[in-house]
Design an enzyme around this catalytic site. Structure first.
Site, PDB file in Angstrom:
ATOM      1  N   GLY A  54       0.820  -1.204   0.000  1.00 28.63           N
ATOM      2  CA  GLY A  54       0.000   0.000   0.000  1.00 28.63           C
ATOM      3  C   GLY A  54       0.852   1.251   0.000  1.00 28.63           C
ATOM      4  O   GLY A  54       2.055   1.222   0.273  1.00 28.63           O
ATOM      5  N   GLU A  55       0.189   2.349  -0.315  1.00 29.81           N
ATOM      6  CA  GLU A  55       0.866   3.648  -0.362  1.00 29.81           C
ATOM      7  C   GLU A  55       0.018   4.675   0.360  1.00 29.81           C
ATOM      8  O   GLU A  55      -1.189   4.786   0.128  1.00 29.81           O
ATOM      9  CB  GLU A  55       1.086   4.077  -1.811  1.00 29.81           C
ATOM     10  CG  GLU A  55       1.735   5.447  -1.954  1.00 29.81           C
ATOM     11  CD  GLU A  55       1.895   5.876  -3.403  1.00 29.81           C
ATOM     12  OE1 GLU A  55       2.356   7.009  -3.634  1.00 29.81           O
ATOM     13  OE2 GLU A  55       1.552   5.074  -4.298  1.00 29.81           O
ATOM     14  N   GLY A  56       0.637   5.406   1.260  1.00 27.55           N
ATOM     15  CA  GLY A  56      -0.041   6.486   1.957  1.00 27.55           C
ATOM     16  C   GLY A  56       0.491   7.824   1.499  1.00 27.55           C
ATOM     17  O   GLY A  56       1.311   7.912   0.575  1.00 27.55           O
ATOM     18  N   GLY A  57       0.020   8.872   2.146  1.00 28.54           N
ATOM     19  CA  GLY A  57       0.462  10.201   1.756  1.00 28.54           C
ATOM     20  C   GLY A  57       1.938  10.432   1.999  1.00 28.54           C
ATOM     21  O   GLY A  57       2.589  11.181   1.268  1.00 28.54           O
ATOM     22  N   MET A  58       2.474   9.759   3.026  1.00 29.31           N
ATOM     23  CA  MET A  58       3.864  10.019   3.401  1.00 29.31           C
ATOM     24  C   MET A  58       4.796   8.826   3.231  1.00 29.31           C
ATOM     25  O   MET A  58       6.009   8.973   3.394  1.00 29.31           O
ATOM     26  CB  MET A  58       3.924  10.494   4.859  1.00 29.31           C
ATOM     27  CG  MET A  58       3.223  11.821   5.094  1.00 29.31           C
ATOM     28  SD  MET A  58       3.314  12.374   6.810  1.00 29.31           S
ATOM     29  CE  MET A  58       2.293  11.151   7.630  1.00 29.31           C
ATOM     30  N   LYS A  76       7.636  -0.444   6.566  1.00 28.81           N
ATOM     31  CA  LYS A  76       7.102   0.891   6.302  1.00 28.81           C
ATOM     32  C   LYS A  76       8.271   1.840   6.085  1.00 28.81           C
ATOM     33  O   LYS A  76       9.184   1.912   6.915  1.00 28.81           O
ATOM     34  CB  LYS A  76       6.255   1.361   7.488  1.00 28.81           C
ATOM     35  CG  LYS A  76       5.567   2.696   7.289  1.00 28.81           C
ATOM     36  CD  LYS A  76       4.649   2.996   8.480  1.00 28.81           C
ATOM     37  CE  LYS A  76       3.878   4.293   8.285  1.00 28.81           C
ATOM     38  NZ  LYS A  76       2.947   4.545   9.430  1.00 28.81           N
ATOM     39  N   ASP A 170      -5.656   8.669  16.577  1.00 31.01           N
ATOM     40  CA  ASP A 170      -6.245   8.402  15.258  1.00 31.01           C
ATOM     41  C   ASP A 170      -6.813   6.983  15.217  1.00 31.01           C
ATOM     42  O   ASP A 170      -6.662   6.271  14.220  1.00 31.01           O
ATOM     43  CB  ASP A 170      -5.208   8.594  14.150  1.00 31.01           C
ATOM     44  CG  ASP A 170      -5.851   8.669  12.761  1.00 31.01           C
ATOM     45  OD1 ASP A 170      -7.039   9.043  12.676  1.00 31.01           O
ATOM     46  OD2 ASP A 170      -5.171   8.348  11.769  1.00 31.01           O
TER      47      ASP A 170
END
Length: 378
Positions: A54-58, A76, A170
Site C-alpha cells: 500500500g501507499e499512503g500520503g507520506m 514501512k 487516530d
C-alpha cells in the site's frame, strides 16, 4: 518467474542476483510498483521488500523478507520527498518509538527501525498481519459475542498504550486489523501510531488550533484543535467504533470534514438504535453513550476503565447464556404433587378410598371390643 529489479536478469524468487546483490522479485510485483521503488534491495542490512502492499500520503508499506531467517515482515518506509521535512520525519521516528515502548497481543509488534545508509530511507519493520481491517466487517452481521471480543481487544490495546503514556489520537476501524492466532482465535491488532502523543516528549509536532485525526472518529476537543489531548480522546474514538458496530453507521456524517467536526462538537448524541437482529445489554448501550460524552471528564478516563466495564458485560452475557441453556428442573414439591396426582388418576389410593379403609378399620376395632366384653361376662 522472477526478475532482478536492477539488471533485469531472470532467476529464482528470493535468491540474490550474482550481478548486483539485488534479490529476484516476482514480475507481477515489479509491474505494480511505482517508480523509485525499493523492491529487491536490502534495507537495514536484513529486510528485502518483495511486494508493495500500500501507499499512503507520506510512505509506502511493503511485504518484505527478513534475512537470513526468512520471516515475512511489514516494512514501512518514508517517501523520499519527506526526508527533508523535519516535522514529518520526527513524526515517523516517534511512531517507531511509541510502538517500541509497548509489547501486547493487541498491538502490532515492532522488530526494527532506523535510517538505511545504502538507500537513505527511514524504515520500520513490523510484524506482518495476515488478515483484514475492521472497516471491512462493520457493515456485515456481527454477533454480540464477537462485538464484545473486538471491543475488549481494542480497549486492552488502549490500556497498554495509556499505561505507557501514549495516546493514539487516530483510532478508527482502518487502524484495527483482525487476524487469527495459532489456535484460530480472532485477535484485533491496533496499528498506525503516526499521530500518537507520547508523554514526556520534549518536542511538539502539532500546533494549537490545528485538528489531527479522522473527522468521523475525532473527539470534540480534537475537532476544536485544543492542546493537552488526553486518553479520553481515544476512549471517545472507541465509543464511536462500538456505536458503529451496534448501529451499522457512524453517529455523525456530512459532506465534508468541517461539517462532521462541527457535529462532533455541537450536535447531540444520536440515540443508539441497534441493527436488526441485535439485542445488546442495556449496560453496553450505556457504555457506548458514556464513551461519547462531549466533555472529556464525563467519559471513562482511559482504556483500562473501558476494558473493566466490557469484561463485566461479557461475563454477564456469558452467564445469561449458560442459564438459558441449562435444563429446567422442577422443584421437589411439585414433583411429589405430580406423582400424587398420577397415582390418584391411575388406580392409586385416592382420598375417597382412603376414608373407606379407615372407616372399615374402626368398625372392625369396635366389633372386637364388643366381642371381648361379651366373652368376659360369660
Amino acid at each position: 518467474m522472477a526478475t532482478c529489479p536492477q539488471c533485469r536478469s531472470v532467476g529464482d524468487r528470493g535468491r540474490e542476483c550474482p550481478n548486483d546483490n539485488f534479490t529476484f522479485v516476482d514480475d507481477t510485483a515489479l509491474a505494480t510498483a511505482p517508480d523509485g521503488h525499493l523492491l529487491g534491495q536490502t534495507i537495514g542490512r536484513k529486510f528485502v521488500p518483495m511486494e508493495l502492499l500500500g501507499e499512503g500520503g507520506m510512505g509506502y508499506i511493503y511485504k518484505a523478507i527478513q534475512k537470513p531467517v526468512g520471516r515475512a515482515v511489514a516494512l514501512k518506509v518514508l517517501k523520499d520527498n519527506f526526508m527533508h521535512d523535519s516535522v514529518i520525519r520526527d513524526r515517523f521516528l516517534r511512531e517507531a518509538e511509541a510502538i517500541a515502548r509497548m509489547s501486547h497481543r493487541n498491538i502490532v509488534m515492532l522488530f526494527d527501525s532506523g535510517l538505511d545508509e545504502g538507500t537513505g530511507v527511514l524504515y520500520m519493520a513490523m510484524e506482518y498481519l495476515n488478515g483484514r481491517p475492521l472497516a471491512d466487517e462493520l457493515r456485515q452481521h456481527m454477533s454480540l459475542k464477537r462485538m464484545l471480543d473486538i471491543s475488549m481487544g481494542i480497549a486492552a490495546a488502549l490500556a497498554e498504550a495509556h499505561k505507557h503514556g501514549i495516546i493514539h489520537r487516530d483510532l478508527k476501524p482502518e487502524n484495527v486489523f483482525l487476524v487469527r492466532d495459532e489456535l484460530g482465535q480472532e485477535v484485533p491488532k491496533v496499528l498506525d501510531f503516526g499521530f500518537a502523543r507520547l508523554q514526556g516528549a520534549t518536542k511538539k509536532l502539532t500546533q494549537a488550533g490545528i485538528a489531527f485525526g479522522t473527522p468521523h472518529y475525532m473527539a470534540p476537543e480534537q475537532a476544536m484543535g485544543l492542546e493537552g489531548i488526553s486518553a479520553a480522546a481515544d476512549v471517545y474514538a472507541l465509543g464511536v467504533i462500538m456505536y458503529e458496530m451496534v448501529c451499522g453507521d457512524v453517529p455523525y456524517d456530512g459532506t465534508n470534514a468541517m461539517e462532521i467536526m462541527n457535529k462532533q462538537v455541537n450536535a447531540p448524541l444520536p440515540k443508539v438504535v441497534p441493527k436488526a437482529g441485535l439485542n445488546p445489554p442495556h449496560k453496553f448501550v450505556q457504555l457506548v453513550e458514556s464513551c461519547m460524552q462531549k466533555e472529556p471528564e464525563d467519559r471513562l478516563a482511559d482504556g483500562s476503565q473501558v476494558l473493566t466495564v466490557l469484561q463485566q458485560i461479557a461475563e454477564g452475557v456469558e452467564q445469561a447464556s449458560m442459564n438459558l441453556s441449562a435444563p429446567m428442573l422442577a422443584p421437589q414439591g411439585n414433583a411429589n404433587n405430580t406423582k400424587f396426582r398420577q397415582q390418584s388418576s391411575t388406580g392409586g389410593v385416592g382420598a375417597k378410598q382412603m376414608w373407606l379403609l379407615v372407616g372399615g378399620a374402626v368398625a372392625f376395632l369396635l366389633l372386637g371390643i364388643l366381642l371381648a366384653l361379651v366373652i368376659t361376662r360369660l
